[in-house]
Design a protein around this motif. Structure first.
Motif, PDB file in Angstrom:
ATOM      1  N   GLU A 145       6.716  16.400   9.256  1.00 47.82           N
ATOM      2  CA  GLU A 145       5.813  15.392   8.712  1.00 47.82           C
ATOM      3  C   GLU A 145       6.261  15.052   7.296  1.00 47.82           C
ATOM      4  O   GLU A 145       6.890  15.874   6.627  1.00 47.82           O
ATOM      5  CB  GLU A 145       4.365  15.858   8.731  1.00 47.82           C
ATOM      6  CG  GLU A 145       4.099  17.142   7.983  1.00 47.82           C
ATOM      7  CD  GLU A 145       2.669  17.629   8.182  1.00 47.82           C
ATOM      8  OE1 GLU A 145       2.027  17.980   7.164  1.00 47.82           O
ATOM      9  OE2 GLU A 145       2.194  17.654   9.345  1.00 47.82           O
ATOM     10  N   TYR A 146       5.953  13.844   6.866  1.00 51.07           N
ATOM     11  CA  TYR A 146       6.388  13.441   5.523  1.00 51.07           C
ATOM     12  C   TYR A 146       5.503  12.320   4.982  1.00 51.07           C
ATOM     13  O   TYR A 146       4.765  11.661   5.728  1.00 51.07           O
ATOM     14  CB  TYR A 146       7.861  13.029   5.519  1.00 51.07           C
ATOM     15  CG  TYR A 146       8.175  11.700   6.173  1.00 51.07           C
ATOM     16  CD1 TYR A 146       8.266  10.532   5.412  1.00 51.07           C
ATOM     17  CD2 TYR A 146       8.406  11.605   7.546  1.00 51.07           C
ATOM     18  CE1 TYR A 146       8.567   9.318   5.995  1.00 51.07           C
ATOM     19  CE2 TYR A 146       8.698  10.393   8.137  1.00 51.07           C
ATOM     20  CZ  TYR A 146       8.786   9.254   7.360  1.00 51.07           C
ATOM     21  OH  TYR A 146       9.077   8.051   7.950  1.00 51.07           O
ATOM     22  N   VAL A 147       5.612  12.132   3.679  1.00 47.65           N
ATOM     23  CA  VAL A 147       4.921  11.050   2.977  1.00 47.65           C
ATOM     24  C   VAL A 147       5.966  10.294   2.168  1.00 47.65           C
ATOM     25  O   VAL A 147       6.777  10.898   1.457  1.00 47.65           O
ATOM     26  CB  VAL A 147       3.815  11.586   2.047  1.00 47.65           C
ATOM     27  CG1 VAL A 147       3.179  10.445   1.250  1.00 47.65           C
ATOM     28  CG2 VAL A 147       2.766  12.344   2.848  1.00 47.65           C
ATOM     29  N   ARG A 148       5.946   8.983   2.247  1.00 50.43           N
ATOM     30  CA  ARG A 148       6.893   8.161   1.507  1.00 50.43           C
ATOM     31  C   ARG A 148       6.429   7.951   0.076  1.00 50.43           C
ATOM     32  O   ARG A 148       5.225   7.974  -0.220  1.00 50.43           O
ATOM     33  CB  ARG A 148       7.069   6.812   2.203  1.00 50.43           C
ATOM     34  CG  ARG A 148       7.668   6.930   3.597  1.00 50.43           C
ATOM     35  CD  ARG A 148       7.791   5.589   4.271  1.00 50.43           C
ATOM     36  NE  ARG A 148       8.331   5.735   5.630  1.00 50.43           N
ATOM     37  CZ  ARG A 148       8.523   4.732   6.480  1.00 50.43           C
ATOM     38  NH1 ARG A 148       8.223   3.496   6.098  1.00 50.43           N
ATOM     39  NH2 ARG A 148       9.009   4.954   7.684  1.00 50.43           N
ATOM     40  N   ASP A 149       7.374   7.735  -0.788  1.00 49.29           N
ATOM     41  CA  ASP A 149       7.076   7.496  -2.196  1.00 49.29           C
ATOM     42  C   ASP A 149       6.147   6.292  -2.335  1.00 49.29           C
ATOM     43  O   ASP A 149       6.393   5.232  -1.758  1.00 49.29           O
ATOM     44  CB  ASP A 149       8.380   7.247  -2.956  1.00 49.29           C
ATOM     45  CG  ASP A 149       8.173   7.194  -4.459  1.00 49.29           C
ATOM     46  OD1 ASP A 149       7.155   7.717  -4.935  1.00 49.29           O
ATOM     47  OD2 ASP A 149       9.043   6.632  -5.143  1.00 49.29           O
ATOM     48  N   GLY A 150       5.066   6.457  -3.087  1.00 54.42           N
ATOM     49  CA  GLY A 150       4.139   5.369  -3.324  1.00 54.42           C
ATOM     50  C   GLY A 150       3.120   5.148  -2.227  1.00 54.42           C
ATOM     51  O   GLY A 150       2.387   4.150  -2.257  1.00 54.42           O
ATOM     52  N   SER A 151       3.070   6.047  -1.244  1.00 51.38           N
ATOM     53  CA  SER A 151       2.150   5.888  -0.120  1.00 51.38           C
ATOM     54  C   SER A 151       1.339   7.166   0.087  1.00 51.38           C
ATOM     55  O   SER A 151       1.802   8.266  -0.238  1.00 51.38           O
ATOM     56  CB  SER A 151       2.923   5.551   1.155  1.00 51.38           C
ATOM     57  OG  SER A 151       2.075   5.574   2.286  1.00 51.38           O
ATOM     58  N   ASN A 152       0.145   7.022   0.639  1.00 49.80           N
ATOM     59  CA  ASN A 152      -0.662   8.173   1.032  1.00 49.80           C
ATOM     60  C   ASN A 152      -0.640   8.390   2.544  1.00 49.80           C
ATOM     61  O   ASN A 152      -1.305   9.293   3.044  1.00 49.80           O
ATOM     62  CB  ASN A 152      -2.116   7.984   0.580  1.00 49.80           C
ATOM     63  CG  ASN A 152      -2.256   8.013  -0.928  1.00 49.80           C
ATOM     64  OD1 ASN A 152      -1.749   8.918  -1.578  1.00 49.80           O
ATOM     65  ND2 ASN A 152      -2.906   7.010  -1.494  1.00 49.80           N
ATOM     66  N   LEU A 153       0.104   7.552   3.257  1.00 49.54           N
ATOM     67  CA  LEU A 153       0.129   7.619   4.708  1.00 49.54           C
ATOM     68  C   LEU A 153       1.058   8.737   5.170  1.00 49.54           C
ATOM     69  O   LEU A 153       2.233   8.760   4.834  1.00 49.54           O
ATOM     70  CB  LEU A 153       0.601   6.278   5.283  1.00 49.54           C
ATOM     71  CG  LEU A 153       0.578   6.131   6.803  1.00 49.54           C
ATOM     72  CD1 LEU A 153      -0.832   6.287   7.342  1.00 49.54           C
ATOM     73  CD2 LEU A 153       1.161   4.779   7.205  1.00 49.54           C
ATOM     74  N   ILE A 154       0.530   9.660   5.949  1.00 52.57           N
ATOM     75  CA  ILE A 154       1.316  10.770   6.490  1.00 52.57           C
ATOM     76  C   ILE A 154       1.935  10.338   7.819  1.00 52.57           C
ATOM     77  O   ILE A 154       1.227   9.869   8.718  1.00 52.57           O
ATOM     78  CB  ILE A 154       0.448  12.020   6.698  1.00 52.57           C
ATOM     79  CG1 ILE A 154      -0.147  12.493   5.369  1.00 52.57           C
ATOM     80  CG2 ILE A 154       1.267  13.139   7.337  1.00 52.57           C
ATOM     81  CD1 ILE A 154      -1.172  13.604   5.519  1.00 52.57           C
ATOM     82  N   TYR A 155       3.242  10.494   7.913  1.00 53.02           N
ATOM     83  CA  TYR A 155       3.943  10.286   9.170  1.00 53.02           C
ATOM     84  C   TYR A 155       4.272  11.639   9.798  1.00 53.02           C
ATOM     85  O   TYR A 155       4.645  12.580   9.098  1.00 53.02           O
ATOM     86  CB  TYR A 155       5.252   9.514   8.950  1.00 53.02           C
ATOM     87  CG  TYR A 155       5.085   8.030   8.782  1.00 53.02           C
ATOM     88  CD1 TYR A 155       5.244   7.162   9.856  1.00 53.02           C
ATOM     89  CD2 TYR A 155       4.752   7.483   7.546  1.00 53.02           C
ATOM     90  CE1 TYR A 155       5.090   5.790   9.705  1.00 53.02           C
ATOM     91  CE2 TYR A 155       4.590   6.119   7.385  1.00 53.02           C
ATOM     92  CZ  TYR A 155       4.756   5.282   8.470  1.00 53.02           C
ATOM     93  OH  TYR A 155       4.593   3.932   8.325  1.00 53.02           O
ATOM     94  N   LYS A 156       4.141  11.709  11.113  1.00 51.49           N
ATOM     95  CA  LYS A 156       4.567  12.893  11.852  1.00 51.49           C
ATOM     96  C   LYS A 156       5.707  12.498  12.779  1.00 51.49           C
ATOM     97  O   LYS A 156       5.758  11.364  13.275  1.00 51.49           O
ATOM     98  CB  LYS A 156       3.413  13.489  12.655  1.00 51.49           C
ATOM     99  CG  LYS A 156       2.298  14.042  11.793  1.00 51.49           C
ATOM    100  CD  LYS A 156       1.146  14.585  12.629  1.00 51.49           C
ATOM    101  CE  LYS A 156       1.517  15.867  13.346  1.00 51.49           C
ATOM    102  NZ  LYS A 156       0.349  16.462  14.058  1.00 51.49           N
ATOM    103  N   GLY A 157       6.630  13.435  13.004  1.00 49.07           N
ATOM    104  CA  GLY A 157       7.765  13.131  13.843  1.00 49.07           C
ATOM    105  C   GLY A 157       8.166  14.295  14.713  1.00 49.07           C
ATOM    106  O   GLY A 157       7.824  15.453  14.447  1.00 49.07           O
TER     107      GLY A 157
END
Length: 206
Positions: A145-157
């Motif tokens: 899982e990760y979060v992109r710079d400038g975002s609060n949205l968590i991505y899971k992979g």
């Protein structure tokens, strides 16, 4: 916090709707797809939308609802010395490269280092690494899982990777942790489990 996540997700959906039309093809159940003219073959277990080009040679991108909402990235025959994704800034911000000397245990770190550069992942966590199979070959299944710079949205992979004949084979799915990943990840895993490899013709000496 929940409100910020919802707003980020809405923003992703708007971006998906605003993206210029790509060259899409419908993948129907049972279709056999040769991925990017590589040795990787997918027999579609469910219906997907397939963009007709990928960021690197031998790759394609598939989705159910739009790439920002559920992205299936498939890349066959990544050669030694090549990156997993397209390099936008080779000189100042190069991507890590696959090497045919890598072991399966090296691949989770390769994915993480790639995503930190290419996806601006300021927070990246590998949550599980498991043995798997890809087209009958020993593989590794990576959950992250990760979060992109400038975002609060968590991505899971979730990714399945193998080294076959000295080349990296990769099937990777990711989506926002909020709703889409849990809804669609089983369909992505079914695609991973459907992979086979065809025998490639031997290039004639010049």
């Amino acid at each position: 916090m929940k409100m910020r996540v919802r707003l980020a997700l809405v923003g992703a959906m708007v971006l998906a709707a605003a993206t210029p039309a790509l060259a899409w093809k419908l993948v129907k159940v049972g279709d056999q797809i040769i991925v990017g003219k590589s040795s990787m073959v997918i027999t579609a277990p469910t219906q997907w939308n397939r963009v007709t080009y990928g960021p690197i040679k031998g790759s394609e991108e598939w989705t159910l609802d739009g790439l920002t909402l559920n992205e299936l990235y498939v890349a066959g025959d990544i050669a030694s010395g090549k990156p997993l994704l397209y390099e936008f800034n080779k000189k100042d911000n190069p991507l890590p490269k696959f090497a045919d000397t890598m072991q399966l245990t090296d691949l989770p770190d390769l994915v993480e280092r790639t995503w930190r550069v290419a996806r601006n992942a300021v927070v990246f966590k590998t949550t599980a690494v498991e043995p798997a199979k890809l087209g009958g070959n020993d593989a590794v299944r990576i959950r992250y899982e990760y979060v992109r710079d400038g975002s609060n949205l968590i991505y899971k992979g979730i990714a399945t990777a193998a080294v076959v004949h000295g080349q990296l084979q990769l099937v990777l799915f990711e989506a926002p942790a909020l709703f889409y990943f849990d809804r669609d990840s089983a369909k992505a895993v079914a695609v991973m489990d459907s992979v086979t490899f065809r025998v490639m013709p031997v290039a004639k000496p010049s």
